[in-house]
Design an enzyme around this catalytic site. Structure first.
Site, mmCIF file in Angstrom:
data_model
loop_
_atom_site.group_PDB
_atom_site.id
_atom_site.type_symbol
_atom_site.label_atom_id
_atom_site.label_comp_id
_atom_site.label_asym_id
_atom_site.label_seq_id
_atom_site.Cartn_x
_atom_site.Cartn_y
_atom_site.Cartn_z
ATOM 1 N N ASP A 57 -12.893 -8.564 2.034
ATOM 2 C CA ASP A 57 -12.558 -7.134 2.634
ATOM 3 C C ASP A 57 -12.793 -6.289 1.542
ATOM 4 O OD1 ASP A 57 -10.920 -8.139 4.627
ATOM 5 O OD2 ASP A 57 -8.865 -8.252 3.668
ATOM 6 N N LYS A 86 -11.504 -3.647 5.782
ATOM 7 C CA LYS A 86 -11.249 -2.218 6.474
ATOM 8 C C LYS A 86 -11.277 -1.311 5.091
ATOM 9 C CE LYS A 86 -6.423 -3.405 6.951
ATOM 10 N NZ LYS A 86 -5.375 -3.335 7.610
ATOM 11 N N MET A 140 1.401 0.995 2.108
ATOM 12 C CA MET A 140 0.853 1.258 3.326
ATOM 13 C C MET A 140 1.730 2.328 4.036
ATOM 14 S SD MET A 140 -0.846 -2.266 4.529
ATOM 15 C CE MET A 140 0.738 -3.123 4.211
#
Lengths: 261, 261
Positions: free
Chosen positions: B37, B59, B172
């Protein structure tokens, strides 16, 4: 007290000696003095290459070798005589580690403080049994609670946790397991899957699973004791699906059935 | 698919490349394939000594290089051709890491799965700014929540968290910061200290502090953006007392005042 002395609080990780970080090892290698808690594995002390003092100051199974005040005094004593003093603590220093008391006493005496995080048993122990604390679509949060507060009473957060949808991880709570389960059952959580993991991430690890309403009985039957971690939540079911070998000394078919959907 | 192929999910830690474990490094060294990642620091790939394939699948800032299904397909593809496939993930694989989807697809194809926990940014980022998640007498628990669930809606756990006495860590969630703060303010928590830490544990780290009622304004004024961690709780005040140098690029005297008791 030399102006250069530094107190480094180092997280030793959850038990498996390979679950220590590079940063922690470098701190141990550079230390003149190591004041260490009861560790799951004393092999970590092999990293203390240049230490002139390695001293056990911890507690084991609730029995303190030294009081917190005595530990604080030792920190000041060694920082006045050595440059690099390491306080090696199990897990992560900032998760129920009483780090702040040691930081406060050091800073009040002009000692610099550095923190090296460690892997907390709250995460790594469930992970070692293939229980994720979060899982998309199953659990969007996790709540880590201590069983007892500083007055040796059940933490009030337990009552709130029993009303939440979070995965609940309870540390230092085996002596109050029945009382805790009763609270969750009273909030209608009796059928939620539960796991208790003793000596997690080590070769002595063992786990009992069930539901919140029967886990205290199962844990007693299996003679589970501290150090142990309690996990309540639907994520406990995910453990069944893993194929890699695990230590499940105490699981019987009946116990596995109890977690079935 | 060879029977010997093993998928190892490895936690890379929170950003500081020294906050990776010995166990993770050994897994990287033994890997034939690394699917990684977006990492805070690509220097970790230097450990991949014998890897024949190192492939970015992650991502970055919400923009997926590959979909989860495409990642799952790659796992199966490489496990059918190589013995040791490592899936290197930021933080801890079991904390909002979508590990379970990758585990499920691997196990369904007879691949063995191994988990190597990592230090989650949920703990290490506050620690790097000297904010403990628990502190005797101040906070007896901490609750880690994601800002948005898989439907991109605000997690319902946020409403429960706003009623608890736990230290709250929200991941997040920068795009929903104002909405989240409003919920806490509605539950009478406007005066609780708050911190937002961007790029935590790296040299690019910066932090803004305030209270829940003004932190969204302060974060906007300071152009704080993802990746960032939000911390709500009395423990945020403890940050003030530390003397070791910290990255506080954006703190003004006014901001520091806002956290005073």
């Amino acid at each position: 007290m030399t102006k250069q002395s530094v107190l480094t609080l180092v997280g030793a990780g959850p038990g498996d000696p390979e679950l220590i970080t590079i940063k922690a090892i470098r701190a141990l290698e550079a230390a003149d003095v190591i004041l260490y808690d009861a560790l799951a594995n004393d092999v970590l002390l092999d990293y203390c290459k240049s230490a002139q003092v390695t001293r056990f100051v911890g507690k084991r199974y609730g029995c303190h070798a030294l009081s917190q005040n005595e530990i604080n005094d030792l920190i000041l004593y060694y920082c006045s005589r050595f440059q690099n003093v390491v306080r090696l603590k199990g897990g992560d220093p900032f998760i129920f580690g009483r780090a702040q008391e040691e930081i406060d006493v050091a800073i009040a005496s002009g000692i610099k403080v550095r923190i090296v995080p460690g892997i907390s048993s709250a995460m790594a122990v469930p992970a070692s049994q293939n229980i994720p604390l979060t899982c998309r679509g199953i659990s969007e949060s996790f709540w880590v609670v201590t069983g007892t507060n500083r007055n040796n009473e059940l933490s009030k957060d337990i009552y709130l946790a029993a009303q939440s949808t979070a995965t609940i991880v309870i540390l230092m709570a085996m002596s109050k397991l029945e009382e805790i389960c009763d609270i969750f059952v009273n909030f209608g959580k009796g059928e939620i899957p539960a796991a208790i993991i003793q000596n997690g991430t080590t070769i002595h690890a063992k786990m009992v699973t069930g539901t919140i309403k029967d886990i205290a009985y199962r844990a007693a039957a299996a003679a589970m004791e501290n150090p142990a971690i309690i996990v309540f939540g639907e994520v406990v079911r995910l453990n069944r699906d893993m194929v890699i070998s695990q230590v499940r000394e105490l699981q019987t078919p009946n116990q596995i059935d109890a977690t079935k959907c």
